[in-house]
Design an enzyme around this catalytic site. Structure first.
Site, mmCIF file in Angstrom:
data_model
loop_
_atom_site.group_PDB
_atom_site.id
_atom_site.type_symbol
_atom_site.label_atom_id
_atom_site.label_comp_id
_atom_site.label_asym_id
_atom_site.label_seq_id
_atom_site.Cartn_x
_atom_site.Cartn_y
_atom_site.Cartn_z
ATOM 1 N N LYS A 212 0.843 -1.195 0.000
ATOM 2 C CA LYS A 212 0.000 0.000 0.000
ATOM 3 C C LYS A 212 0.882 1.250 0.000
ATOM 4 O O LYS A 212 0.659 2.175 -0.756
ATOM 5 C CB LYS A 212 -0.910 -0.039 1.231
ATOM 6 C CG LYS A 212 -1.862 1.111 1.331
ATOM 7 C CD LYS A 212 -2.751 0.972 2.551
ATOM 8 C CE LYS A 212 -3.464 2.271 2.819
ATOM 9 N NZ LYS A 212 -4.256 2.238 4.043
ATOM 10 N N GLU A 218 10.836 -4.650 4.221
ATOM 11 C CA GLU A 218 10.948 -6.051 3.787
ATOM 12 C C GLU A 218 10.562 -6.189 2.317
ATOM 13 O O GLU A 218 11.237 -6.873 1.533
ATOM 14 C CB GLU A 218 10.035 -6.954 4.637
ATOM 15 C CG GLU A 218 10.395 -7.040 6.110
ATOM 16 C CD GLU A 218 9.800 -5.920 6.954
ATOM 17 O OE1 GLU A 218 9.357 -4.888 6.385
ATOM 18 O OE2 GLU A 218 9.783 -6.060 8.191
ATOM 19 N N GLY A 273 -4.493 -2.162 5.347
ATOM 20 C CA GLY A 273 -3.728 -3.300 4.829
ATOM 21 C C GLY A 273 -4.384 -4.639 5.116
ATOM 22 O O GLY A 273 -4.527 -5.491 4.232
ATOM 23 N N ARG A 274 -4.823 -4.841 6.353
ATOM 24 C CA ARG A 274 -5.378 -6.147 6.727
ATOM 25 C C ARG A 274 -6.793 -6.361 6.208
ATOM 26 O O ARG A 274 -7.385 -7.417 6.425
ATOM 27 C CB ARG A 274 -5.316 -6.325 8.249
ATOM 28 C CG ARG A 274 -5.912 -5.187 9.056
ATOM 29 C CD ARG A 274 -5.424 -5.227 10.495
ATOM 30 N NE ARG A 274 -5.877 -4.094 11.288
ATOM 31 C CZ ARG A 274 -5.257 -2.922 11.353
ATOM 32 N NH1 ARG A 274 -4.152 -2.720 10.642
ATOM 33 N NH2 ARG A 274 -5.710 -1.953 12.121
ATOM 34 N N GLU A 359 -3.864 -6.806 15.161
ATOM 35 C CA GLU A 359 -3.416 -5.483 14.722
ATOM 36 C C GLU A 359 -4.571 -4.476 14.829
ATOM 37 O O GLU A 359 -4.349 -3.286 15.013
ATOM 38 C CB GLU A 359 -2.869 -5.537 13.287
ATOM 39 C CG GLU A 359 -1.926 -4.391 12.960
ATOM 40 C CD GLU A 359 -1.251 -4.504 11.597
ATOM 41 O OE1 GLU A 359 -1.946 -4.479 10.581
ATOM 42 O OE2 GLU A 359 -0.008 -4.587 11.556
ATOM 43 N N HIS A 390 -3.254 -33.359 18.744
ATOM 44 C CA HIS A 390 -2.097 -34.134 19.202
ATOM 45 C C HIS A 390 -0.984 -33.205 19.658
ATOM 46 O O HIS A 390 0.186 -33.603 19.703
ATOM 47 C CB HIS A 390 -1.637 -35.059 18.085
ATOM 48 C CG HIS A 390 -2.691 -36.076 17.751
ATOM 49 N ND1 HIS A 390 -2.844 -37.245 18.456
ATOM 50 C CD2 HIS A 390 -3.701 -36.040 16.845
ATOM 51 C CE1 HIS A 390 -3.867 -37.922 17.959
ATOM 52 N NE2 HIS A 390 -4.417 -37.199 16.993
ATOM 53 N N LYS A 518 9.961 -0.377 13.804
ATOM 54 C CA LYS A 518 10.510 -0.037 12.478
ATOM 55 C C LYS A 518 11.583 1.029 12.617
ATOM 56 O O LYS A 518 12.660 0.946 12.021
ATOM 57 C CB LYS A 518 9.407 0.486 11.555
ATOM 58 C CG LYS A 518 8.414 -0.555 11.100
ATOM 59 C CD LYS A 518 7.454 0.085 10.094
ATOM 60 C CE LYS A 518 6.235 -0.785 9.870
ATOM 61 N NZ LYS A 518 5.209 -0.140 9.060
#
Ligand code: F6P
Length: 554
Positions: A212, A218, A273-274, A359, A390, A518
């Site tokens: 965005k 990254e 973003g999410r 978030e 398990h 950041k």
């Protein structure tokens, strides 16, 4: 004054106080007894909407609990808030933005005004742009630098520019079309980069840089490395445009990177973003399953939007799930919530929900900056059943914390193998049943006696065999994953998170907490790489920097 400018202190509302008293009344509530005494419990506490069936009867609730939770939602202004969101009011107050991911799934002809402009035509223009590119790739009109067919797409993005598209493209694998494979590159980790690239042929690979902001470290580092990889393997600068496209709201940065302007798909700052998989960030989904399936996904989400806006709260799936979460977080001290999808195709669902929920609602101040007066978002965790059975289900059954869970299971398998699916479904139901029923001391002792153990041995083992039970869960059943049902399922949880944010008076649409890390990351990087750098502010960080530098000096 709009509710988001002056949020209520939810703990001062009459229904909050009533729920506090009611919680004490339920101190000895037993779900087992409630089922035994009320044959209507399942039908009273279940509902269908948008292709999903929700059983919420295995909760620590009575009819009065539901009434009080619905009253709390009303008193906290959920109805006003949801209309404010759908209408495009700037409910993301700290960023002064509207929150309009729901606009991305609205049909042509509708109207939502942002800054004096109807945004629905813009949304559909981007869908057309996506249709054009997906069509050209699927029909081999879009080819690589030496005219080979595109077979692989690498989405370079992180957070919401990764988790939603990955969840959906992998969940809809049975709907894959035209043989385009999707890969995801998110972390800044050379090993991930090498592992992904090792599977690819430069001539037939398309990279989508999904960001965005087009400023995420990254993503930019991976994009630069991918460009270098492309150029080092015979790709030409001149034909780079055939291998790199972008989705971003920062067009100048994408163009400066070398992407053709017409290959930059826009994003808008009114989509978080999410919440962005419904936008052009969903391009890898569309490339994997085709535009008609992508539109089905949108329309499934739209049906859930409509349900959320119109169903009375007593029969409103997102509202009920949200209020049950509030009930456990705020009145039963539950600190976490487990998601347990019994479906291989939903294996990435928990990762998406973690970002969506944590978030959004991992906040400690209300919209007006005042501190919250109760717990907010829980820790979200989980994973596919039966694998969890398990591993960590032990803690769900006998651990000390109360952990509400959501089971999600399809009735029909895409891939019937022997009687696997009957067993998978049975396991899902038996887990929620075991959480609810538990095993009493008397039952544990009787079971041991039946095995022929003597009394001393029975007394020694019985405490370990007791399962407290009375542990709450919801079960969501769907026929099987389809684009439409998946759209509805994801939108269901988006709205659940939204309702909880309204109850707590927080802004579910900003994420300032991730910024400090950041900033500090840049400073630590400087200290790692520059010999003249100042010492870190604390001895621990400096010690760890020295450790790294010592290793790299030698
Ligand atoms: O740092 C968090 C975050 O901003 C998320 O909210 C977002 O989904 C992710 O980073 C990626 O951001 P972008 O799409 O701008 O690269």
């Amino acid at each position: 004054m709009a509710y988001y400018q002056n949020p209520l202190d939810v703990t001062s509302l009459p229904s909050w106080k009533a729920l506090t008293d009611h919680r004490l009344d339920l101190q000895n509530f037993s779900m087992r007894e409630a089922f035994a005494s009320d044959p209507q419990r399942f039908s009273d506490f279940s509902l269908s909407a948008c292709g999903l069936f929700l059983d919420y009867s295995k909760n620590l609730i009575t009819h009065e609990t539901r009434d009080l939770l619905v009253s709390l939602a009303r008193e906290a202004g959920v109805e006003q808030a949801l209309h404010a969101m759908f209408e495009g009011q700037p409910i993301n107050a700290s960023e002064k933005r509207p929150v309009l991911h729901t606009a991305l799934r609205r049909p042509v002809g509708e109207c939502i005004m942002v800054d004096g402009r109807n945004i629905i035509p813009d949304v559909h223009q981007v869908l057309n742009q996506m249709t054009d590119v997906v069509g050209r790739i699927h029909t081999n009109q879009w080819r690589g630098y030496n005219d080979k067919t595109i077979t692989d797409v690498v989405n370079i993005g992180i957070g919401g520019s990764f988790l939603g598209p990955q969840l959906v493209s992998e969940a809809l694998l049975p709907f894959t079309q035209n043989g385009v494979r999707c890969h995801y590159l998110a972390n800044i980790d050379g090993s991930e980069f090498r592992e992904v690239m090792a599977k690819l042929n430069v001539e037939t690979t398309l990279f989508i840089i999904s960001s965005k902001t087009f400023s995420t470290l990254e993503t930019l580092k991976n994009a630069q490395a991918a460009r270098a990889w492309y150029l080092a393997r015979g790709g030409t600068q001149e034909k780079l445009y055939r291998h790199f496209i972008a989705v971003t709201s920062n067009k100048p940065a994408a163009v400066a990177f070398g992407i053709l302007e017409k290959n930059v798909f826009p994003m808008w700052d009114w989509v978080g973003g999410r919440y962005s998989l419904w936008s052009a960030i969903g391009l890898p989904i569309a490339l994997a399953v085709g535009m008609s399936n992508f539109k089905e996904l949108l329309s499934g989400a739209y049906t859930m939007d409509t349900h959320f806006r119109t169903a009375p709260f007593e029969k409103n799936m997102p509202v009920l799930l949200a209020m049950l979460g509030v009930w456990y977080s705020n009145f039963w001290d539950a600190q976490s919530h487990a998601f347990l999808p019994y479906d291989h195709y939903l294996r990435n669902f928990v990762k998406h929900l973690q970002q969506l929920d944590m978030e959004s609602n991992g906040k400690s101040v209300r919209q007006d900056g005042s501190p919250v007066s109760c717990d907010t978002g829980p820790i979200i965790w989980g994973g596919v059943g039966c694998n969890g059975q398990h591993a960590y289900h032990q803690l769900l059954h006998q651990g000390t914390p109360l952990i509400p869970s959501d089971f999600i299971v399809p009735v029909v398998s895409f891939n019937p193998v022997a009687d696997h699916h009957q067993w998978l479904y049975a396991n899902c139901l038996s887990q929620s049943q075991a959480l609810m029923r538990g095993k009493t001391r008397a039952e544990a002792e009787a079971e041991l006696r039946e095995k022929g153990l003597d009394d001393a041995e029975v007394q020694r083992l019985a405490p370990h065999k007791v399962i407290p039970g009375n542990r709450p869960s919801n079960t969501l059943v769907l026929e099987r994953i389809s684009p439409r049902r998946l759209g509805a399922l994801i939108a269901l949880y988006e709205h659940k998170v939204f309702v909880q944010g309204v109850i707590w008076g927080i802004n579910s649409f900003d994420q300032w907490g991730v910024e400090l890390g950041k900033e500090l990351g840049k400073s630590v990087y400087q200290k790692l790489t520059a010999y003249e750098a100042d010492a870190a502010e604390d001895a621990s960080t400096q010690g760890l920097i020295d450790y790294f530098r010592g290793r790299h000096r030698g």
